[in-house]
Design an enzyme around this catalytic site. Sequence first.
Site, short mmCIF file in Angstrom:
data_model
loop_
_atom_site.label_atom_id
_atom_site.label_comp_id
_atom_site.label_asym_id
_atom_site.label_seq_id
_atom_site.Cartn_x
_atom_site.Cartn_y
_atom_site.Cartn_z
N ASP A 1 60.44 200.80 19.24
CA ASP A 1 59.67 201.41 20.33
C ASP A 1 59.35 202.87 19.99
O ASP A 1 58.21 203.34 20.13
CB ASP A 1 60.48 201.32 21.63
CG ASP A 1 59.64 201.56 22.87
OD1 ASP A 1 58.43 201.81 22.73
OD2 ASP A 1 60.20 201.49 23.97
N LYS B 1 70.67 202.80 12.09
CA LYS B 1 71.45 204.06 12.14
C LYS B 1 72.90 203.68 11.85
O LYS B 1 73.81 203.96 12.62
CB LYS B 1 71.30 204.73 13.51
CG LYS B 1 71.89 206.14 13.59
CD LYS B 1 71.27 207.12 12.62
CE LYS B 1 71.86 208.52 12.83
NZ LYS B 1 71.44 209.47 11.77
N TYR C 1 67.53 196.81 24.58
CA TYR C 1 66.85 196.51 25.83
C TYR C 1 67.30 195.18 26.43
O TYR C 1 66.57 194.54 27.17
CB TYR C 1 65.33 196.48 25.62
CG TYR C 1 64.70 197.81 25.27
CD1 TYR C 1 65.45 198.97 25.21
CD2 TYR C 1 63.35 197.91 25.00
CE1 TYR C 1 64.88 200.19 24.88
CE2 TYR C 1 62.76 199.12 24.67
CZ TYR C 1 63.54 200.26 24.61
OH TYR C 1 62.95 201.47 24.29
N ASP D 1 66.23 208.47 11.88
CA ASP D 1 65.76 209.85 11.80
C ASP D 1 65.00 210.09 10.50
O ASP D 1 63.95 210.75 10.48
CB ASP D 1 66.92 210.83 11.95
CG ASP D 1 68.18 210.43 11.19
OD1 ASP D 1 68.20 209.32 10.60
OD2 ASP D 1 69.15 211.21 11.18
N ASP E 1 55.42 204.55 18.76
CA ASP E 1 54.74 205.67 19.43
C ASP E 1 54.41 206.76 18.42
O ASP E 1 53.34 207.39 18.50
CB ASP E 1 55.60 206.23 20.57
CG ASP E 1 55.28 205.56 21.90
OD1 ASP E 1 54.64 204.50 21.88
OD2 ASP E 1 55.68 206.09 22.95
#
Length: 342
Positions: free
Chosen positions: A237, A180, A130, A213, A241
């Site tokens: 982020d 990742k 970001y 993942d 959630d």
Amino acid sequence: MTHKIALIPGDGIGIPVTEAAIAVAKAAGAALDCTTLPWSCDTYLQTGRMMPEDGIETLRGFDAIFLGAVGWPAKVPDSVSLHGLLLPIRKAFVQYANIRPHRLLPGVEGPLKTRDFDILCIRENTEGEYSGAGGRVHVGTPDEVAVETSVFTRVGVERILRFGFEQAMKRRKKLASVTKSNAQKYSMVFWDEITDRLAAEYPEVEVTHYHIDAMCARMVMAPESLDVVVASNLFGDILTDLGAAIQGGLGFAASANISPSGGPSMFEPVHGSAPDIAHLGIANPMAAIWSAAMMLDHLGETAAARRIMAAMEATTARGIGTVPGRDRTDDITKAVLAALEG
């Protein structure tokens, strides 16, 4: 001690949940001198800015910032509201540690088979995916190109990981670092290397590496195995959630944007402005109240923060505020206030 608090209720349900949170914080015994700053999407429509040009300087004079919610996509694109208010505040005050707790309050039913989890997600908050580095060329033509570059600095990665290790030392001494690195061989391998180097300074902490993942799957299948989870801006982020979902929904998702260097930190529920229900009076204020408890704890008002959490738990244990849309905002707030008095 009186604490100077900047209130930015923002848009939609941010307004009533902010009112509820501050009422509870004051009732818990905290001395708060609150100044309301009416910065919102309506401000943008009236002035062309989400906050005044001197908005950051205005905020410097406060001990903490409490944000309700920002955004109203039908009026202002989210890319404008986010980059015009929330992200500039996080970056200006180096609020690099975003903290989000995920556990079920008594009486709240989550979607998982287990209730036995208590996860603290630590999200890098000022750089990474970001960072805003990039651009578009040949806009509107068949040759249009969009480039978005993630920026990971040694300072940024090391400080958020160290913050995570310190939090793990205060809890169950387990840290999960999320990347990742099998696909992103530069930035995420860099993150993994710094994790391993810092781990040597915290031999008491059990460190586990997860790919994003695999971590999503673990949060669903074995959330009780997790303690402190540290991730980049984007991955954090996404994970938080998911964390909100397993703890019963966004109505319980609290957060803190911490500035360890001493600038004002910012506290906010993460549910957004919910324009579709903003006029109905049924927004759940629990996430905002929880965020207020985090704010008081950060300001050294530990006893008041504990009283708020105990009052919230007593309220949800009675079945109040546990089902989205069933109880009115005012009724949930009154129940928490009554639990505080009792």
